[in-house]
Motif scaffolding. Structure first.
Motif, PDB file in Angstrom:
ATOM      1  N   GLU A   1      22.029  29.372  54.387  1.00 38.55           N
ATOM      2  CA  GLU A   1      21.105  28.855  55.391  1.00 38.55           C
ATOM      3  C   GLU A   1      20.114  29.944  55.827  1.00 38.55           C
ATOM      4  O   GLU A   1      18.932  29.659  56.085  1.00 38.55           O
ATOM      5  CB  GLU A   1      21.896  28.320  56.581  1.00 38.55           C
ATOM      6  CG  GLU A   1      22.665  27.036  56.226  1.00 38.55           C
ATOM      7  CD  GLU A   1      23.643  26.606  57.295  1.00 38.55           C
ATOM      8  OE1 GLU A   1      23.794  27.355  58.298  1.00 38.55           O
ATOM      9  OE2 GLU A   1      24.246  25.528  57.147  1.00 38.55           O
ATOM     10  N   GLU A   2      20.583  31.184  55.890  1.00 38.64           N
ATOM     11  CA  GLU A   2      19.674  32.290  56.210  1.00 38.64           C
ATOM     12  C   GLU A   2      18.664  32.492  55.088  1.00 38.64           C
ATOM     13  O   GLU A   2      17.466  32.715  55.348  1.00 38.64           O
ATOM     14  CB  GLU A   2      20.467  33.575  56.451  1.00 38.64           C
ATOM     15  CG  GLU A   2      19.591  34.756  56.848  1.00 38.64           C
ATOM     16  CD  GLU A   2      20.385  36.024  57.109  1.00 38.64           C
ATOM     17  OE1 GLU A   2      19.741  37.055  57.431  1.00 38.64           O
ATOM     18  OE2 GLU A   2      21.627  36.009  56.982  1.00 38.64           O
TER      19      GLU A   2
ATOM     20  N   TRP B   1      15.964  29.896  55.258  1.00 38.28           N
ATOM     21  CA  TRP B   1      15.028  30.193  56.348  1.00 38.28           C
ATOM     22  C   TRP B   1      14.053  31.285  55.928  1.00 38.28           C
ATOM     23  O   TRP B   1      12.848  31.188  56.203  1.00 38.28           O
ATOM     24  CB  TRP B   1      15.809  30.600  57.594  1.00 38.28           C
ATOM     25  CG  TRP B   1      14.932  30.923  58.764  1.00 38.28           C
ATOM     26  CD1 TRP B   1      14.346  30.049  59.635  1.00 38.28           C
ATOM     27  CD2 TRP B   1      14.534  32.239  59.181  1.00 38.28           C
ATOM     28  NE1 TRP B   1      13.603  30.723  60.562  1.00 38.28           N
ATOM     29  CE2 TRP B   1      13.691  32.070  60.315  1.00 38.28           C
ATOM     30  CE3 TRP B   1      14.797  33.524  58.713  1.00 38.28           C
ATOM     31  CZ2 TRP B   1      13.134  33.150  60.986  1.00 38.28           C
ATOM     32  CZ3 TRP B   1      14.242  34.609  59.377  1.00 38.28           C
ATOM     33  CH2 TRP B   1      13.421  34.415  60.491  1.00 38.28           C
TER      34      TRP B   1
ATOM     35  N   ASP C   1      17.235  20.582  57.485  1.00 35.13           N
ATOM     36  CA  ASP C   1      18.396  20.537  58.369  1.00 35.13           C
ATOM     37  C   ASP C   1      18.778  19.101  58.708  1.00 35.13           C
ATOM     38  O   ASP C   1      19.965  18.758  58.774  1.00 35.13           O
ATOM     39  CB  ASP C   1      18.114  21.315  59.655  1.00 35.13           C
ATOM     40  CG  ASP C   1      18.016  22.814  59.419  1.00 35.13           C
ATOM     41  OD1 ASP C   1      18.502  23.277  58.370  1.00 35.13           O
ATOM     42  OD2 ASP C   1      17.452  23.524  60.280  1.00 35.13           O
TER      43      ASP C   1
ATOM     44  N   GLN D   1      11.214  23.854  53.751  1.00 36.30           N
ATOM     45  CA  GLN D   1      11.321  22.876  54.824  1.00 36.30           C
ATOM     46  C   GLN D   1      11.692  21.479  54.340  1.00 36.30           C
ATOM     47  O   GLN D   1      12.372  20.754  55.044  1.00 36.30           O
ATOM     48  CB  GLN D   1       9.983  22.798  55.582  1.00 36.30           C
ATOM     49  CG  GLN D   1       9.636  24.042  56.357  1.00 36.30           C
ATOM     50  CD  GLN D   1      10.589  24.264  57.529  1.00 36.30           C
ATOM     51  OE1 GLN D   1      10.921  23.340  58.252  1.00 36.30           O
ATOM     52  NE2 GLN D   1      11.024  25.505  57.699  1.00 36.30           N
TER      53      GLN D   1
END
Length: 408
Positions: A215-216, A219, A246, A224
């Motif tokens: 998840e990092e 990001w 998300d 997106q």
């Protein structure tokens, strides 16, 4: 008597009858969508918490479609995304389909097969090679201070769209959305660090270190938009979700649980589990996942009937089981050797240590016996095996399922 049919392998179909009061778990795989492309198009037009994809593009964008390996209906997904890009006048030459490397050496099918001829020839398709020194560039350092290297193609993109299948994963809890980025689009060091056993004591919803790192990474990449599907029985999909990554992951988890979570109140003595060929093929990976599902359901020293058409020879980790004196003895050597099939081989060994496995397959019977399983020559022997009075669980598509013991 309850009449049942279980599909398995590529064409196998096991028909049997059983007293209804014996069946304590009856999990049926979700049916595939009749018109998957229509569902994909509708999802792209109505994304979650995100404008329609074509409104987020300009014709000059360099677009990378990160397609996770073993994605159900991959060609249909790519074809519908291309329609969106084409309506926005994006040139096919500015689109790249990028797939993570498969560290067991299998080559994926070309996902461009349903594109128009002109686009199929112009859209690039790359399978990342983590062993090539020139394939990655430095992105950033993670919060833990580790330097992060990712595919050059990915980092040069203006727009990144993740495409894949959402499902349970023994290491990640859930695979999907950003999990295609890492370690599959990184370097050899990342692959080695990520290699490990599943967290046997955790549920899919518990925090997982590697999932948090993924998840990092997502990001940092700035990804997106995501397009994800939920596998159905066989090669199809039961649902499709598009939108902000998300939001897609959150809703997708619910769909995965609705379709593939099995709640067990009491462990039965017998489990009948089928393994259909799916987007990943019909290999030891699927057989291992199905055995892991059956192990979590069946009572200790019970019986598991596993219905397959497996013909693949054992992979490296599975071979270590054959060379051991008992399945439990191989777990430490597996951790030390860390073969590419570490997770799958460990799942098989743990299942064999817990229960008795009866296998319908296309393998040589002696090989099956060397793997501490009992080979069955066909469906008649399988029917005789299940002819009794003990409680039974029936699980279709067992490789996709996760088990929750109620009250545990």
């Amino acid at each position: 008597m309850s009449a049942r049919e279980l599909n398995y392998g590529f064409e196998g179909q096991f028909r049997f009858k059983m007293k209804s009061d014996r069946i304590v778990v009856d999990h049926r795989a979700p049916l595939p969508l009749a018109e998957p492309r229509s569902a994909i198009a509708q999802s792209l037009a109505n994304p979650l918490q995100y404008p329609p994809l074509e409104q987020s593009l300009i014709p000059d964008d360099r677009i990378v479609l990160v397609l996770d390996r073993n994605t159900s209906c991959a060609a249909e997904l790519i074809a519908e995304v291309w329609k969106v890009l084409d309506r926005r006048d994006v040139a096919a030459e500015r689109v790249t389909i990028l797939q993570p490397g498969d560290f067991r050496g299998r080559s994926p099918a070309d996902p461009r097969s349903l594109l128009p001829d002109s686009a199929r020839e112009a859209v690039r398709w790359l399978v990342h090679d983590p062993t090539a020194a020139s394939s990655c560039s430095y992105l950033a350092s993670t919060s833990a201070g580790d330097r992060l290297y990712l595919s050059r193609e990915l980092l040069d993109a203006d727009v990144v769209v993740t495409i894949g299948s959402l499902g349970f994963d023994p290491v990640l809890g859930y695979r999907g959305t950003g999990s295609a980025f890492y370690p599959g689009l990184s370097d050899v060091d990342a692959v080695r660090k990520a290699q490990g056993l599943g967290h046997d004591e955790l549920s899919p919803d518990d925090p997982r270190p590697l999932r948090q790192l993924i998840e990092e990474v997502a990001w940092l990449v700035g990804s997106q938009f995501s397009l994800q599907v939920i596998p159905s029985a066989g090669l199809g999909i039961s649902n499709v979700i598009a939108g902000q990554s998300d939001a897609v992951l959150e809703q997708g988890r619910q769909h995965v649980n609705d379709a593939w979570r099995i709640d067990v109140a009491e462990r039965p003595e017998l489990v009948i589990a089928s393994v259909e060929a799916d987007a990943a093929g019909h290999t030891w990976t699927q057989i291992a996942s199905a055995l892991d599902t059956a192990r979590r359901i069946v009572a200790r020293d019970g019986r598991v009937l596993l219905l397959t058409e497996l013909a693949d020879q054992p992979s490296d980790g599975i071979k270590l089981i054959m060379d051991s004196r008992a399945p439990r003895d191989v777990l430490k050597p597996l951790r030390d050797a860390a073969p590419p099939d570490l997770v799958s081989a460990s799942q098989v060994a743990q299942a064999l240590d817990w229960t008795n496995v009866y296998l319908v397959s296309r393998l040589d019977p002696q090989l099956v016996e060397d793997l501490f399983m009992i080979p069955l020559e066909g469906e008649n022997e399988a029917r005789r095996l299940i002819d009794g009075d003990e409680a039974c669980a029936i699980v279709a598509g067992a490789q996709h399922a996760a088990v929750r013991i109620l009250g545990a």
